[in-house]
Design a protein around this motif. Structure first.
Motif, PDB file in Angstrom:
ATOM      1  N   UNK A 212      33.049  22.146  35.754  1.00 31.98           N
ATOM      2  CA  UNK A 212      33.604  22.951  34.666  1.00 31.98           C
ATOM      3  C   UNK A 212      33.545  24.436  34.955  1.00 31.98           C
ATOM      4  N   UNK A 213      32.444  24.897  35.547  1.00 31.44           N
ATOM      5  CA  UNK A 213      32.303  26.322  35.839  1.00 31.44           C
ATOM      6  C   UNK A 213      33.328  26.772  36.879  1.00 31.44           C
ATOM      7  N   UNK A 214      33.533  25.934  37.912  1.00 33.85           N
ATOM      8  CA  UNK A 214      34.493  26.280  38.956  1.00 33.85           C
ATOM      9  C   UNK A 214      35.912  26.276  38.414  1.00 33.85           C
ATOM     10  N   UNK A 215      36.221  25.343  37.543  1.00 34.00           N
ATOM     11  CA  UNK A 215      37.550  25.281  36.948  1.00 34.00           C
ATOM     12  C   UNK A 215      37.812  26.518  36.101  1.00 34.00           C
ATOM     13  N   UNK A 216      36.829  26.931  35.304  1.00 39.48           N
ATOM     14  CA  UNK A 216      36.982  28.129  34.478  1.00 39.48           C
ATOM     15  C   UNK A 216      37.181  29.370  35.351  1.00 39.48           C
ATOM     16  N   UNK A 217      36.462  29.418  36.464  1.00 43.55           N
ATOM     17  CA  UNK A 217      36.605  30.555  37.375  1.00 43.55           C
ATOM     18  C   UNK A 217      38.002  30.579  37.998  1.00 43.55           C
ATOM     19  N   UNK A 218      38.527  29.402  38.345  1.00 46.82           N
ATOM     20  CA  UNK A 218      39.863  29.330  38.918  1.00 46.82           C
ATOM     21  C   UNK A 218      40.904  29.749  37.885  1.00 46.82           C
ATOM     22  N   UNK A 219      40.734  29.320  36.655  1.00 46.84           N
ATOM     23  CA  UNK A 219      41.653  29.722  35.591  1.00 46.84           C
ATOM     24  C   UNK A 219      41.690  31.241  35.483  1.00 46.84           C
ATOM     25  N   UNK A 220      40.537  31.865  35.399  1.00 49.19           N
ATOM     26  CA  UNK A 220      40.466  33.314  35.244  1.00 49.19           C
ATOM     27  C   UNK A 220      41.072  34.027  36.447  1.00 49.19           C
ATOM     28  N   UNK A 221      40.808  33.506  37.649  1.00 44.65           N
ATOM     29  CA  UNK A 221      41.345  34.147  38.857  1.00 44.65           C
ATOM     30  C   UNK A 221      42.870  34.097  38.868  1.00 44.65           C
ATOM     31  N   UNK A 222      43.442  32.924  38.639  1.00 42.35           N
ATOM     32  CA  UNK A 222      44.894  32.789  38.699  1.00 42.35           C
ATOM     33  C   UNK A 222      45.575  33.601  37.607  1.00 42.35           C
ATOM     34  N   UNK A 223      44.934  33.719  36.482  1.00 45.26           N
ATOM     35  CA  UNK A 223      45.492  34.538  35.410  1.00 45.26           C
ATOM     36  C   UNK A 223      45.520  36.004  35.825  1.00 45.26           C
ATOM     37  N   UNK A 224      44.399  36.488  36.330  1.00 43.51           N
ATOM     38  CA  UNK A 224      44.347  37.887  36.769  1.00 43.51           C
ATOM     39  C   UNK A 224      45.345  38.137  37.897  1.00 43.51           C
ATOM     40  N   UNK A 225      45.414  37.222  38.832  1.00 39.41           N
ATOM     41  CA  UNK A 225      46.320  37.360  39.974  1.00 39.41           C
ATOM     42  C   UNK A 225      47.768  37.401  39.496  1.00 39.41           C
ATOM     43  N   UNK A 226      48.109  36.514  38.589  1.00 37.39           N
ATOM     44  CA  UNK A 226      49.482  36.441  38.091  1.00 37.39           C
ATOM     45  C   UNK A 226      49.841  37.673  37.279  1.00 37.39           C
ATOM     46  N   UNK A 227      48.960  38.080  36.372  1.00 35.07           N
ATOM     47  CA  UNK A 227      49.230  39.247  35.549  1.00 35.07           C
ATOM     48  C   UNK A 227      49.323  40.516  36.398  1.00 35.07           C
ATOM     49  N   UNK A 228      48.451  40.606  37.407  1.00 39.43           N
ATOM     50  CA  UNK A 228      48.509  41.761  38.294  1.00 39.43           C
ATOM     51  C   UNK A 228      49.812  41.809  39.070  1.00 39.43           C
ATOM     52  N   UNK A 229      50.250  40.651  39.536  1.00 39.81           N
ATOM     53  CA  UNK A 229      51.509  40.601  40.272  1.00 39.81           C
ATOM     54  C   UNK A 229      52.698  40.948  39.396  1.00 39.81           C
ATOM     55  N   UNK A 230      52.721  40.424  38.194  1.00 47.55           N
ATOM     56  CA  UNK A 230      53.823  40.720  37.277  1.00 47.55           C
ATOM     57  C   UNK A 230      53.852  42.211  36.944  1.00 47.55           C
ATOM     58  N   UNK A 231      52.680  42.790  36.740  1.00 42.22           N
ATOM     59  CA  UNK A 231      52.630  44.230  36.446  1.00 42.22           C
ATOM     60  C   UNK A 231      53.186  45.038  37.608  1.00 42.22           C
ATOM     61  N   UNK A 232      52.874  44.625  38.831  1.00 45.61           N
ATOM     62  CA  UNK A 232      53.380  45.332  40.007  1.00 45.61           C
ATOM     63  C   UNK A 232      54.889  45.190  40.135  1.00 45.61           C
ATOM     64  N   UNK A 233      55.405  44.000  39.865  1.00 52.01           N
ATOM     65  CA  UNK A 233      56.848  43.777  39.939  1.00 52.01           C
ATOM     66  C   UNK A 233      57.554  44.584  38.852  1.00 52.01           C
ATOM     67  N   UNK A 234      56.983  44.615  37.661  1.00 56.47           N
ATOM     68  CA  UNK A 234      57.596  45.394  36.572  1.00 56.47           C
ATOM     69  C   UNK A 234      57.656  46.872  36.917  1.00 56.47           C
ATOM     70  N   UNK A 235      56.577  47.374  37.523  1.00 52.91           N
ATOM     71  CA  UNK A 235      56.535  48.796  37.885  1.00 52.91           C
ATOM     72  C   UNK A 235      57.541  49.144  38.975  1.00 52.91           C
ATOM     73  N   UNK A 236      57.887  48.142  39.795  1.00 53.78           N
ATOM     74  CA  UNK A 236      58.812  48.387  40.904  1.00 53.78           C
ATOM     75  C   UNK A 236      60.275  48.268  40.507  1.00 53.78           C
ATOM     76  N   UNK A 237      60.556  47.833  39.287  1.00 59.46           N
ATOM     77  CA  UNK A 237      61.951  47.678  38.857  1.00 59.46           C
ATOM     78  C   UNK A 237      62.604  49.042  38.662  1.00 59.46           C
ATOM     79  N   UNK A 238      63.873  49.163  39.076  1.00 61.73           N
ATOM     80  CA  UNK A 238      64.593  50.449  38.877  1.00 61.73           C
ATOM     81  C   UNK A 238      64.658  50.796  37.400  1.00 61.73           C
ATOM     82  N   UNK A 239      64.465  52.029  37.110  1.00 60.23           N
ATOM     83  CA  UNK A 239      64.544  52.502  35.729  1.00 60.23           C
ATOM     84  C   UNK A 239      65.989  52.900  35.426  1.00 60.23           C
ATOM     85  N   UNK A 240      66.583  52.198  34.444  1.00 55.89           N
ATOM     86  CA  UNK A 240      67.980  52.479  34.155  1.00 55.89           C
ATOM     87  C   UNK A 240      68.195  52.883  32.730  1.00 55.89           C
TER      88      UNK A 240
END
Length: 227
Positions: A199-227
């Protein structure tokens, strides 16, 4: 013996028995397909193990291919049901929070107790070597669930759901789940120490993938051309 009995049919008026037999065949078929794959499984073996008439697979499902398609759909539903994901994706809250809950549901489904079921093994086989029935899984389970994810990602990026950046982001988010799905548990833990299934490892994996995904989305959003 009546004609209905010889053909594996249940006498009229006993619909409950027919429904039970159909479900039993589906359950046994899932186990057989998980063990042998679709190429080596036979309708005869499935019927025998389900304690049904030899013609039952054809009668209830129209053939072993159609039965396999139903097994694929049922396997994905058991792993994570559309209704569960839809309730999260369409519920209240920020898209970031909904994505967090959605990813948590999927990680726990793959790494939790469900991961030892025939459903996961059947899906793993199908992903590694797609069959002629993959289109059934794609149309009935994968695409509807993918649309939920794409909707959240699109909202976070401020882009249309069919934008290439949304598709790329969805692939990046989904890829780790595919690895967890198809990877043998012992091999994965040997290659990547610390990825246990408690259970502890699963919770850690959940938190990691969430942070990784949110961080990636934030980076992609910041890289979008401003129109």
């Amino acid at each position: 013996m009546t004609d209905d009995t010889r053909l594996g049919r249940r006498p009229r008026g006993r619909r409950d028995d027919g429904a039970a037999t159909r479900l039993q065949i589906l359950e046994v078929a899932g186990e057989v397909f998980a063990e042998k794959g679709v190429d080596r499984a036979t309708g005869k073996e499935i019927a025998e193990r389900a304690k049904a008439n030899s013609a039952a697979v054809n009668y209830y499902y129209g053939g072993i291919d159609e039965l396999y398609g139903e097994v694929l759909v049922e396997a994905h539903r058991r792993l994570v049901a559309y209704d569960v994901l839809a309730a999260v994706a369409k519920g209240e809250g920020r898209p970031e929070d909904k994505l967090r809950r959605l990813l948590g549901v999927v990680v726990k489904a793959i790494m939790g107790p469900k991961g030892s079921s025939w459903a996961l093994r059947v899906l793993s086989r199908e992903i590694l070597a797609p069959s002629a029935m993959f289109h059934v899984l794609r149309e009935r389970e994968l695409l509807p669930k993918k649309q939920l994810l794409a909707g959240l990602v699109a909202e976070m990026l401020g882009l249309p759901a069919d934008h290439p950046a949304v598709s790329r982001s969805c692939i990046s988010i989904a890829a780790p789940f595919v690895v967890l799905l198809i990877g043998d548990r012992q091999v994965v833990t040997q290659m990547f120490p610390g990825l246990d299934r408690d259970e502890q490892a699963v919770d850690a994996m959940v938190e990691h993938l969430i942070r990784f995904s949110l961080g990636g989305i934030a980076a992609i959003a910041a890289a979008q051309p401003q129109g």
